[in-house]
Design a protein around this motif. Structure first.
Motif, short mmCIF file in Angstrom:
data_model
loop_
_atom_site.label_atom_id
_atom_site.label_comp_id
_atom_site.label_asym_id
_atom_site.label_seq_id
_atom_site.Cartn_x
_atom_site.Cartn_y
_atom_site.Cartn_z
N ARG B 34 0.84 -1.21 0.00
CA ARG B 34 0.00 0.00 0.00
C ARG B 34 0.86 1.25 0.00
NH1 ARG B 34 -4.87 -0.06 4.26
NH2 ARG B 34 -5.28 1.97 3.38
N ALA B 35 1.93 1.18 0.79
CA ALA B 35 2.81 2.34 0.87
C ALA B 35 3.51 2.58 -0.46
CB ALA B 35 3.84 2.12 1.97
N GLN B 36 3.94 1.50 -1.09
CA GLN B 36 4.67 1.64 -2.35
C GLN B 36 3.77 2.15 -3.47
OE1 GLN B 36 6.32 -2.26 -2.87
NE2 GLN B 36 7.92 -1.90 -1.34
N LEU B 37 2.49 1.77 -3.43
CA LEU B 37 1.59 2.12 -4.53
C LEU B 37 0.85 3.44 -4.31
CD1 LEU B 37 0.04 -1.40 -5.28
CD2 LEU B 37 1.98 -0.27 -6.37
N ALA B 38 1.08 4.07 -3.19
CA ALA B 38 0.35 5.32 -2.90
C ALA B 38 0.72 6.40 -3.92
CB ALA B 38 0.70 5.79 -1.50
N VAL B 39 -0.29 7.12 -4.37
CA VAL B 39 -0.04 8.27 -5.25
C VAL B 39 -0.26 9.50 -4.38
CG1 VAL B 39 -0.68 9.42 -7.39
CG2 VAL B 39 -0.90 6.95 -7.21
N VAL B 40 0.77 9.88 -3.67
CA VAL B 40 0.65 10.95 -2.69
C VAL B 40 1.91 11.81 -2.76
CG1 VAL B 40 0.39 11.47 -0.24
CG2 VAL B 40 -0.60 9.39 -1.14
N MET B 70 -0.46 7.84 5.49
CA MET B 70 0.35 7.53 6.67
C MET B 70 1.37 6.44 6.34
SD MET B 70 -0.91 9.42 9.14
CE MET B 70 -0.91 8.78 10.79
N LEU B 71 0.92 5.41 5.64
CA LEU B 71 1.82 4.30 5.31
C LEU B 71 2.91 4.75 4.34
CD1 LEU B 71 -0.77 1.38 4.98
CD2 LEU B 71 0.83 1.76 6.83
N ALA B 72 2.52 5.62 3.40
CA ALA B 72 3.52 6.14 2.45
C ALA B 72 4.57 6.97 3.19
CB ALA B 72 2.83 6.98 1.38
N LEU B 73 4.12 7.76 4.16
CA LEU B 73 5.07 8.56 4.96
C LEU B 73 5.99 7.65 5.77
CD1 LEU B 73 2.72 11.40 6.21
CD2 LEU B 73 4.83 11.75 4.94
N ALA B 74 5.40 6.64 6.39
CA ALA B 74 6.20 5.71 7.20
C ALA B 74 7.25 5.01 6.34
CB ALA B 74 5.29 4.69 7.87
N HIS B 75 6.85 4.71 5.11
CA HIS B 75 7.74 4.02 4.18
C HIS B 75 8.89 4.93 3.74
CE1 HIS B 75 8.69 0.96 1.23
NE2 HIS B 75 8.72 1.88 0.29
N ALA B 76 8.54 6.21 3.57
CA ALA B 76 9.54 7.15 3.03
C ALA B 76 10.47 7.71 4.10
CB ALA B 76 8.81 8.31 2.33
N MET B 77 10.05 7.72 5.35
CA MET B 77 10.85 8.35 6.40
C MET B 77 11.40 7.27 7.35
SD MET B 77 8.19 11.45 7.06
CE MET B 77 9.23 12.59 7.95
#
Lengths: 477, 224
Positions: B34-40, B70-77
């Motif tokens: 989910r984090a990898q596929l987020a378009v955010v 939130m998951l995209a942020l957690a993945h990126a940081m």
């Protein structure tokens, strides 16, 4: 952009692989830039996909190469891995299970390139009868026990409170409404049919069958009153039951994909005291998919028997049937249970003399490896945690982060101490370390480096899937 | 001819092989996927929460993309810590992070909320209730973002096609694609509720499993 790309070619991608056999193929690497890999790891495993939360497992993995790849290289690595024997491949509406071969190149400070190929697996053995539990039966028993406990506690609290208060009050009457409704529900569903029909005995055997086989049984009862019934019906059905999301988003989806209804007895009037015996027989389709019980992803076969009484609550009973492969037994789906037994037996038998050996003989590396393999199987991992709880080891751990809040209910936190998340070196098993106050400074200084010391296993944090370890004050860096 | 039951358990083909997919793209994903596929666009938020006593809160209805953000942020940081607060049961452990990401933050028990806010660590909260007053009391500067309004047909088209792409089977063979028209129809039908769109698409795509012939020119249909 990745410094290299991976692809997998299976030798026989269209084949239906037998559980427990081997699968072979080649991993191809296309290198765009010079790159050092800490390991090209190929893994045999399975995963669910569909409406339910993803559940997965790993059977075996091998490191095919470690070292440097040079730009322009196209190395190939052959592999042969065992195929897992459970769960079977399955493609339904809400639930799908695929076996896969995954290759991953571990590269420092970069995304690890990955490739995956799915294949079909058909098992030759299934869960052992001992390992299989009838969910309907256990839930019925549990329901009766809970209802009895609830009734006793309620009576004591309600009437005791009323006496203490010197008579009935609005508050006590309001409190009475909820259990009254629960009691009415129970009476409506269980006691009223029993009032007319007496005790109804219903059994089916065996409760573990293979596709094409027959399950037989009998429904026996002696009515207490003259009772007219519309029919006695048997419904045989198979369904996928999966759970998606978590917390407030948690939702159960059920898809009935097979249903067959038989009318065993038509409209009739039963006389009191005359025993009624109704033979039950259910023929499984020859191509019935096997029962599957995975986290959040189940395939269930069950038989529902209903005595339809006009203008009265029906008597019903739901009996679960385990559909298992007919091949020679190979204790596969009970693999997890088997592994636990193996792990716990190792935990009490001496093996070698290493620095991290506990008094019982098992090393922490071995213990961590068992937890790592079972970490997605809640029941088995809790069983293992119970078996090794209390064992003390020398431990190496990479500290991840301190916990700001570790839960009021966590009894392991030292007074004035705190908890940190960490992981073991290899396998990278996640852990919670309970740090006593006198080690706090030491942990502050370590940051996210390697910590070495001694600790005692105190349990398994199921919510975060972490091994709980209480550290000793005398730990040494 | 194979029966439906045979197809389920004894088939020799995969249900989505005909369209070069390995699964129904609109099923459940793992958190990492989910984090990898987020378009955010998360860069702005990453900069916003670089200092202590800063907080960003995402407010929106269910299914609009709060958790995905939130998951995209957690993945990126790398330094971030993520926690989801369940509706029932005890409050889970909350790890120190920069920032701390708290999903369903309106469920923070008073005592735990106090401990978290008193830490002064940068926070990102996904919530159904505005928590800015409590945060300001602890000295936070708060940026509130309403989630869902930006779910335009263009964005929906992009994020749904990303899920299709992530379910690709062979790298060099085409996969089906949702058109902008499909996305417009979905937005008209479900508004900004992405979760409902995915649920609907799951059923539509599922009805086309094990199909190799008979569809319009071999194309997958996404909307009726």
């Amino acid at each position: 952009m990745a410094k290299c790309d991976l692809s997998i070619e299976l030798d026989d991608p269209q084949a239906l692989h037998a559980g427990g056999s081997t699968i072979s193929g080649v991993v191809r690497v296309r290198v765009d830039k010079n790159v050092e890999t800490k390991g090209l790891v190929v893994t045999s495993g399975w995963a669910t996909h569909g409406r339910g939360n993803v559940t997965s497992g790993v059977f075996n993995s091998k490191t095919l190469f470690t070292g440097e790849w040079r730009s322009g290289d196209t190395p190939e690595y052959r592999f042969e891995l065992p195929v897992g024997s459970w769960p079977p491949s399955y493609h339904g509406n809400y639930l799908n299970i695929d076996h896969n071969i995954t290759a991953q190149a571990k590269i420092a400070w970069a995304f690890d390139p990955k490739a995956s190929q799915t294949f079909l697996m058909r098992p030759t053995g299934g869960p052992e009868s001992a390992a299989w539990k009838d969910p309907a039966a256990s839930s019925n028993k549990l329901g009766c026990v809970l209802f009895s406990i609830f009734s006793i506690v309620f009576c004591v609290v309600f009437f005791g409170g009323m006496i203490a208060a010197g008579g009935p009050s609005i508050v006590f009457l309001a409190i009475a409404i909820v259990p009254l409704l629960v009691g009415l529900g129970y009476g409506f569903k269980v006691l009223l049919p029993r009032y007319l029909l007496g005790n109804v005995e219903c059994s089916l055997s065996p409760n573990q069958v293979s596709p094409g086989e027959e399950v037989k049984g009998e429904l026996v009862f002696k009515p207490r009153k003259t009772v007219s019934i519309n029919a006695i019906k048997l419904t045989f059905q198979a369904s996928e039951r999966v759970v998606s999301g978590s917390g407030s988003n948690r939702k159960t989806h059920t898809n009935v994909f097979f249903e067959k209804e038989q009318t065993l007895v038509g409209e009739t009037t039963l006389q009191p005291g005359q025993e009624k015996r109704v033979p039950l027989a259910v023929q499984l389709p020859g191509d019935a998919p096997y029962s599957v019980d995975l986290t959040d992803n189940d395939l269930i076969w069950n038989v529902l028997i209903r005595i339809d009484i006009p203008r009265w609550p029906d008597w019903t009973k739901n009996i679960a049937i385990a559909v298992v492969p007919s091949g020679k037994p190979m204790q596969p789906a009970a693999a997890s249970a088997g592994t636990v037994a193996e792990a716990t037996s190792q935990a009490v038998s001496p093996v070698g003399q290493e620095a991290e050996v506990s008094p019982s003989g098992i090393t922490f590396t071995e213990t961590a490896q068992h937890f790592w393999e079972l970490r997605n199987d809640r029941e088995s991992v809790m069983e293992l945690a119970g078996a090794v709880s209390g064992l003390t080891f020398d431990i190496d751990a990479f500290v991840e982060r301190r916990l700001l809040y570790s839960g009021d209910d966590d009894p392991h936190v030292f007074k004035d101490g705190y908890a940190v998340w960490a992981h073991f070196t290899e396998p990278p098993l996640p852990m919670v370390l309970y740090v006593p106050h006198d080690l706090a400074d030491e942990f502050e200084q370590i940051g996210r480096d390697l910590w070495k010391g001694r600790g005692t296993i105190v349990g398994w944090d199921a919510q975060h899937r972490r091994l709980q370890i209480k550290l000793e004050n005398s730990a040494v860096i | 001819m194979k029966t439906e039951l045979q197809e389920r358990s004894c088939g020799t083909t995969m249900p989505w092989q005909w369209c070069n997919l390995r699964r129904n793209p609109f099923g459940e994903l793992t958190r990492a996927e989910r984090a990898q596929l987020a378009v955010v666009d998360i860069q702005g938020i990453v900069q916003q929460v670089s200092q202590d006593h800063t907080a960003v809160q995402f407010i929106g209805d269910c299914g609009r993309g709060k958790t995905t953000r939130m998951l995209a942020l957690a993945h990126a940081m790398a330094d971030a810590s993520y926690v989801y607060l369940p509706e029932d049961g005890p409050c889970p452990s909350i790890a120190v992070g920069r920032p701390i990401l708290i999903d369903e933050a309106q469920r923070l028990p008073r005592k735990v909320g106090k401990a978290v806010f008193a830490s002064g660590l940068p926070l990102v909260l996904a919530t159904h209730r505005d928590l800015s007053r409590s945060l300001r009391r602890f000295g936070y500067s708060v940026d509130t973002q309403s989630i869902g309004a930006a779910n335009t047909p263009e964005l929906i088209c992009k994020l749904l096609n990303r899920r299709v792409e992530a379910s690709r089977r062979e790298p060099d063979v085409a996969v089906p694609r949702l058109s902008l028209h499909d996305a417009t129809v979905l937005v008209r039908k479900f508004g900004s509720d992405v979760r409902s769109m995915e649920s609907y698409l799951y059923d539509v795509v599922q009805s086309q499993s094990f199909v190799s012939l008979g569809l319009d020119h071999g194309q997958m249909r996404f909307v009726d």
